[in-house]
Design a protein around this motif. Structure first.
Motif, PDB file in Angstrom:
ATOM      1  N   MET A 159       0.838  -1.193   0.000  1.00  0.00           N
ATOM      2  CA  MET A 159       0.000   0.000   0.000  1.00  0.00           C
ATOM      3  C   MET A 159       0.881   1.253   0.000  1.00  0.00           C
ATOM      4  O   MET A 159       1.799   1.359   0.827  1.00  0.00           O
ATOM      5  CB  MET A 159      -0.892   0.003   1.241  1.00  0.00           C
ATOM      6  N   PRO A 160       0.645   2.221  -0.893  1.00  0.00           N
ATOM      7  CA  PRO A 160       1.420   3.464  -0.869  1.00  0.00           C
ATOM      8  C   PRO A 160       1.214   4.212   0.439  1.00  0.00           C
ATOM      9  O   PRO A 160       0.144   4.117   1.052  1.00  0.00           O
ATOM     10  CB  PRO A 160       0.845   4.256  -2.057  1.00  0.00           C
ATOM     11  N   LEU A 161       2.213   4.968   0.831  1.00  0.00           N
ATOM     12  CA  LEU A 161       2.125   5.710   2.084  1.00  0.00           C
ATOM     13  C   LEU A 161       2.474   7.173   1.857  1.00  0.00           C
ATOM     14  O   LEU A 161       3.424   7.489   1.146  1.00  0.00           O
ATOM     15  CB  LEU A 161       3.077   5.135   3.131  1.00  0.00           C
ATOM     16  N   ILE A 162       1.703   8.084   2.432  1.00  0.00           N
ATOM     17  CA  ILE A 162       2.092   9.494   2.477  1.00  0.00           C
ATOM     18  C   ILE A 162       2.353   9.904   3.925  1.00  0.00           C
ATOM     19  O   ILE A 162       2.711  11.035   4.197  1.00  0.00           O
ATOM     20  CB  ILE A 162       1.009  10.405   1.879  1.00  0.00           C
ATOM     21  N   ASP A 163       2.194   8.977   4.840  1.00  0.00           N
ATOM     22  CA  ASP A 163       2.233   9.285   6.269  1.00  0.00           C
ATOM     23  C   ASP A 163       2.850   8.090   6.984  1.00  0.00           C
ATOM     24  O   ASP A 163       3.608   7.327   6.394  1.00  0.00           O
ATOM     25  CB  ASP A 163       0.802   9.565   6.750  1.00  0.00           C
ATOM     26  N   MET A 164       2.522   7.892   8.230  1.00  0.00           N
ATOM     27  CA  MET A 164       3.001   6.749   8.996  1.00  0.00           C
ATOM     28  C   MET A 164       2.351   5.459   8.495  1.00  0.00           C
ATOM     29  O   MET A 164       1.345   5.489   7.781  1.00  0.00           O
ATOM     30  CB  MET A 164       2.643   6.928  10.478  1.00  0.00           C
ATOM     31  N   SER A 165       2.896   4.333   8.913  1.00  0.00           N
ATOM     32  CA  SER A 165       2.240   3.059   8.649  1.00  0.00           C
ATOM     33  C   SER A 165       0.949   2.989   9.466  1.00  0.00           C
ATOM     34  O   SER A 165       0.782   3.714  10.458  1.00  0.00           O
ATOM     35  CB  SER A 165       3.143   1.897   9.034  1.00  0.00           C
ATOM     36  N   LEU A 166       0.045   2.113   9.058  1.00  0.00           N
ATOM     37  CA  LEU A 166      -1.219   1.982   9.773  1.00  0.00           C
ATOM     38  C   LEU A 166      -0.981   1.576  11.220  1.00  0.00           C
ATOM     39  O   LEU A 166      -1.677   2.058  12.132  1.00  0.00           O
ATOM     40  CB  LEU A 166      -2.120   0.967   9.062  1.00  0.00           C
ATOM     41  N   GLU A 167      -0.016   0.727  11.458  1.00  0.00           N
ATOM     42  CA  GLU A 167       0.302   0.302  12.827  1.00  0.00           C
ATOM     43  C   GLU A 167       0.726   1.505  13.674  1.00  0.00           C
ATOM     44  O   GLU A 167       0.324   1.643  14.836  1.00  0.00           O
ATOM     45  CB  GLU A 167       1.410  -0.755  12.816  1.00  0.00           C
ATOM     46  N   GLU A 168       1.541   2.385  13.082  1.00  0.00           N
ATOM     47  CA  GLU A 168       1.972   3.586  13.812  1.00  0.00           C
ATOM     48  C   GLU A 168       0.811   4.553  14.014  1.00  0.00           C
ATOM     49  O   GLU A 168       0.688   5.178  15.084  1.00  0.00           O
ATOM     50  CB  GLU A 168       3.102   4.277  13.049  1.00  0.00           C
ATOM     51  N   LEU A 169      -0.025   4.697  13.003  1.00  0.00           N
ATOM     52  CA  LEU A 169      -1.168   5.596  13.109  1.00  0.00           C
ATOM     53  C   LEU A 169      -2.072   5.214  14.271  1.00  0.00           C
ATOM     54  O   LEU A 169      -2.580   6.089  14.990  1.00  0.00           O
ATOM     55  CB  LEU A 169      -1.974   5.583  11.804  1.00  0.00           C
ATOM     56  N   LYS A 170      -2.265   3.930  14.466  1.00  0.00           N
ATOM     57  CA  LYS A 170      -3.164   3.464  15.528  1.00  0.00           C
ATOM     58  C   LYS A 170      -2.619   3.742  16.925  1.00  0.00           C
ATOM     59  O   LYS A 170      -3.363   3.663  17.909  1.00  0.00           O
ATOM     60  CB  LYS A 170      -3.447   1.978  15.352  1.00  0.00           C
ATOM     61  N   LYS A 171      -1.344   4.107  17.027  1.00  0.00           N
ATOM     62  CA  LYS A 171      -0.729   4.394  18.321  1.00  0.00           C
ATOM     63  C   LYS A 171      -0.404   5.880  18.489  1.00  0.00           C
ATOM     64  O   LYS A 171      -0.011   6.300  19.585  1.00  0.00           O
ATOM     65  CB  LYS A 171       0.559   3.585  18.477  1.00  0.00           C
TER      66      LYS A 171
ATOM     67  N   MET B   7     -15.929   7.404  12.587  1.00  0.00           N
ATOM     68  CA  MET B   7     -15.051   8.256  11.798  1.00  0.00           C
ATOM     69  C   MET B   7     -14.638   7.552  10.510  1.00  0.00           C
ATOM     70  O   MET B   7     -14.499   6.332  10.486  1.00  0.00           O
ATOM     71  CB  MET B   7     -13.802   8.656  12.604  1.00  0.00           C
ATOM     72  N   ASN B   8     -14.421   8.341   9.452  1.00  0.00           N
ATOM     73  CA  ASN B   8     -13.979   7.830   8.157  1.00  0.00           C
ATOM     74  C   ASN B   8     -12.708   8.546   7.732  1.00  0.00           C
ATOM     75  O   ASN B   8     -12.646   9.787   7.742  1.00  0.00           O
ATOM     76  CB  ASN B   8     -15.072   8.047   7.111  1.00  0.00           C
ATOM     77  N   VAL B   9     -11.701   7.779   7.332  1.00  0.00           N
ATOM     78  CA  VAL B   9     -10.371   8.311   7.022  1.00  0.00           C
ATOM     79  C   VAL B   9      -9.866   7.700   5.724  1.00  0.00           C
ATOM     80  O   VAL B   9      -9.977   6.479   5.518  1.00  0.00           O
ATOM     81  CB  VAL B   9      -9.379   7.994   8.156  1.00  0.00           C
ATOM     82  N   GLY B  10      -9.286   8.536   4.850  1.00  0.00           N
ATOM     83  CA  GLY B  10      -8.586   8.061   3.670  1.00  0.00           C
ATOM     84  C   GLY B  10      -7.086   8.149   3.902  1.00  0.00           C
ATOM     85  O   GLY B  10      -6.579   9.214   4.279  1.00  0.00           O
ATOM     86  N   LEU B  11      -6.367   7.061   3.698  1.00  0.00           N
ATOM     87  CA  LEU B  11      -4.943   7.045   4.038  1.00  0.00           C
ATOM     88  C   LEU B  11      -4.072   7.794   3.033  1.00  0.00           C
ATOM     89  O   LEU B  11      -2.878   7.987   3.279  1.00  0.00           O
ATOM     90  CB  LEU B  11      -4.446   5.600   4.174  1.00  0.00           C
TER      91      LEU B  11
ATOM     92  N   ASP C 146     -13.841   3.589   9.756  1.00  0.00           N
ATOM     93  CA  ASP C 146     -13.693   2.987   8.438  1.00  0.00           C
ATOM     94  C   ASP C 146     -12.460   3.591   7.784  1.00  0.00           C
ATOM     95  O   ASP C 146     -12.319   4.828   7.733  1.00  0.00           O
ATOM     96  CB  ASP C 146     -14.921   3.257   7.571  1.00  0.00           C
ATOM     97  N   ILE C 147     -11.579   2.742   7.270  1.00  0.00           N
ATOM     98  CA  ILE C 147     -10.324   3.178   6.664  1.00  0.00           C
ATOM     99  C   ILE C 147     -10.350   2.871   5.172  1.00  0.00           C
ATOM    100  O   ILE C 147     -10.668   1.743   4.764  1.00  0.00           O
ATOM    101  CB  ILE C 147      -9.124   2.481   7.335  1.00  0.00           C
ATOM    102  N   TYR C 148     -10.021   3.854   4.359  1.00  0.00           N
ATOM    103  CA  TYR C 148     -10.004   3.721   2.906  1.00  0.00           C
ATOM    104  C   TYR C 148      -8.559   3.907   2.432  1.00  0.00           C
ATOM    105  O   TYR C 148      -8.104   5.048   2.252  1.00  0.00           O
ATOM    106  CB  TYR C 148     -10.945   4.745   2.273  1.00  0.00           C
ATOM    107  N   PRO C 149      -7.818   2.825   2.212  1.00  0.00           N
ATOM    108  CA  PRO C 149      -6.384   2.923   1.935  1.00  0.00           C
ATOM    109  C   PRO C 149      -6.018   3.696   0.675  1.00  0.00           C
ATOM    110  O   PRO C 149      -4.953   4.326   0.628  1.00  0.00           O
ATOM    111  CB  PRO C 149      -5.949   1.452   1.809  1.00  0.00           C
ATOM    112  N   ASP C 150      -6.868   3.687  -0.349  1.00  0.00           N
ATOM    113  CA  ASP C 150      -6.506   4.253  -1.642  1.00  0.00           C
ATOM    114  C   ASP C 150      -7.110   5.627  -1.906  1.00  0.00           C
ATOM    115  O   ASP C 150      -6.984   6.152  -3.011  1.00  0.00           O
ATOM    116  CB  ASP C 150      -6.948   3.304  -2.770  1.00  0.00           C
ATOM    117  N   PHE C 151      -7.751   6.217  -0.907  1.00  0.00           N
ATOM    118  CA  PHE C 151      -8.475   7.464  -1.130  1.00  0.00           C
ATOM    119  C   PHE C 151      -7.897   8.605  -0.311  1.00  0.00           C
ATOM    120  O   PHE C 151      -7.362   8.411   0.781  1.00  0.00           O
ATOM    121  CB  PHE C 151      -9.958   7.291  -0.790  1.00  0.00           C
ATOM    122  N   GLY C 152      -8.034   9.805  -0.862  1.00  0.00           N
ATOM    123  CA  GLY C 152      -7.602  11.013  -0.182  1.00  0.00           C
ATOM    124  C   GLY C 152      -8.781  11.843   0.277  1.00  0.00           C
ATOM    125  O   GLY C 152      -9.808  11.320   0.699  1.00  0.00           O
ATOM    126  N   HIS C 153      -8.646  13.161   0.126  1.00  0.00           N
ATOM    127  CA  HIS C 153      -9.658  14.123   0.570  1.00  0.00           C
ATOM    128  C   HIS C 153     -10.659  14.305  -0.573  1.00  0.00           C
ATOM    129  O   HIS C 153     -10.610  15.289  -1.307  1.00  0.00           O
ATOM    130  CB  HIS C 153      -8.957  15.437   0.909  1.00  0.00           C
TER     131      HIS C 153
END
Length: 319
Positions: free
Chosen positions: A1-13, A267-271, A295-302
């Motif tokens: 999965m492409p990343l513009i931020d932290m990994s999902l594991e890091e985001l959850k913490k 909450m709804n978030v696009g990664l 709900d997490i949407y890995p491939d979507f932005g704003h």
């Protein structure tokens, strides 16, 4: 999965980078006391737009600092029992939208109130009265004066005041009121539920106004957050006041307010969101102590996300 931020594991913490003022609770209790002491002077004016199964009104009330604030208010016709209500909040610089896009909830037997934010694209009044940048930039509005002059303080209070007005409507069941919105509307959804604990369900979509320091550190002070960079360039080019500025912005940082929320959160978030970075949204979500899901949407932005608003609608059906 492409990343513009932290990994999902890091985001959850992740728990945020921006500071929280030491008197945060006192600040907002004082603000709420000012709001509650304000005579709302509610006015309902029948709108030109009407449909057979609903009544539509322009709702005006007086908010803190004397501003007349506008919202669209729709209620179902011919209902003998009290019913639920939905509060809707719009994106940055926008307005409460058209009447017709609220009728899906009215058809379900809900009243709907949609706020126009002060100084943005709707009918609400902006009373001004601050020094510094007023051409644009509501985040930084009032930053060079008392923290009580921050414009988003007043807008956050408007959301809570509107909630109370709707809860007091004779047709509304005050124990069954929800709130929703995307971007700035997602931020105001969180603010409303934090300041009015009676909000039962809230559905913030990729919320704005969270973790300003993280936005800065990611070099994403652009688009919706561009005013942060503009402020430093114009008023503090050597960043001599950086710590003070981010501390003051902490009063209107949703990650510092969400601990007050008591309602159920969806909450709804696009990664891939480069406007409101995922980490800033997780900074707020991770501090919510109430019942919550995301709900997490890995491939979507704003952007508009398929199926998302159907899932929000389903969530609100059980108010």
């Amino acid at each position: 999965m492409p990343l513009i931020d932290m990994s999902l594991e890091e985001l959850k913490k992740y728990n945020g980078s921006s500071p929280c003022p030491s008197d945060m609770d006192e600040y907002w209790e004082r603000a709420l006391a000012e709001m509650k002491a304000t005579d709302s002077k509610v006015e309902l004016i029948p709108a030109e737009f009407q449909v057979p199964f609903a009544e539509c009104f322009d709702l005006f009330f007086t908010g803190v600092k004397g501003a007349r604030v506008h919202a669209k208010y729709l209620r179902p016709k011919n209902m003998d029992e009290k019913h639920p209500a939905i509060l809707q909040f719009h994106g940055y610089s926008g307005n409460s939208g058209d009447w017709n896009d609220k009728l899906n909830y009215v058809a379900m037997g809900y009243s709907v109130a949609a706020l126009d934010c002060r100084g943005q694209g709707g009918k609400s009044e902006d009373v001004g009265g601050v020094k510094g940048n007023t051409f644009n930039g509501h985040i930084i509005r009032g930053l060079d004066q008392s923290a009580d002059d921050l414009l988003f303080r007043q807008i956050f209070l408007d959301t809570a005041q509107l909630a109370r007005i709707v809860m007091d409507m004779p047709e509304v069941d005050e124990t069954r009121v929800g709130a929703m919105g995307g971007s700035q509307g997602g931020a105001l959804t969180l603010a409303c539920a934090a300041l009015e604990p009676g909000i039962k369900k809230l559905a913030p979509v990729y919320p704005f106004l969270c973790d300003y320091k993280r936005v800065w550190d990611m070099d994403l002070a652009k688009e919706a957050y561009a005013e942060l960079k503009n402020y430093f360039r114009q008023f503090d080019p050597r960043h001599e006041r950086e710590e003070e500025i981010f501390r003051k912005l902490g009063y209107i940082d949703l990650q510092n307010l969400v601990k007050r929320i008591q309602g159920e959160v969806f909450m709804n978030v696009g990664l891939m969101d480069s406007v409101c970075p995922p980490s800033t949204q997780f900074a707020a979500y991770n501090k919510i102590n109430a019942r919550k899901k995301m709900d997490i949407y890995p491939d979507f932005g704003h952007e508009n996300i398929p199926q998302m608003m159907d899932r929000v609608y389903t969530f609100m059906m059980s108010l």
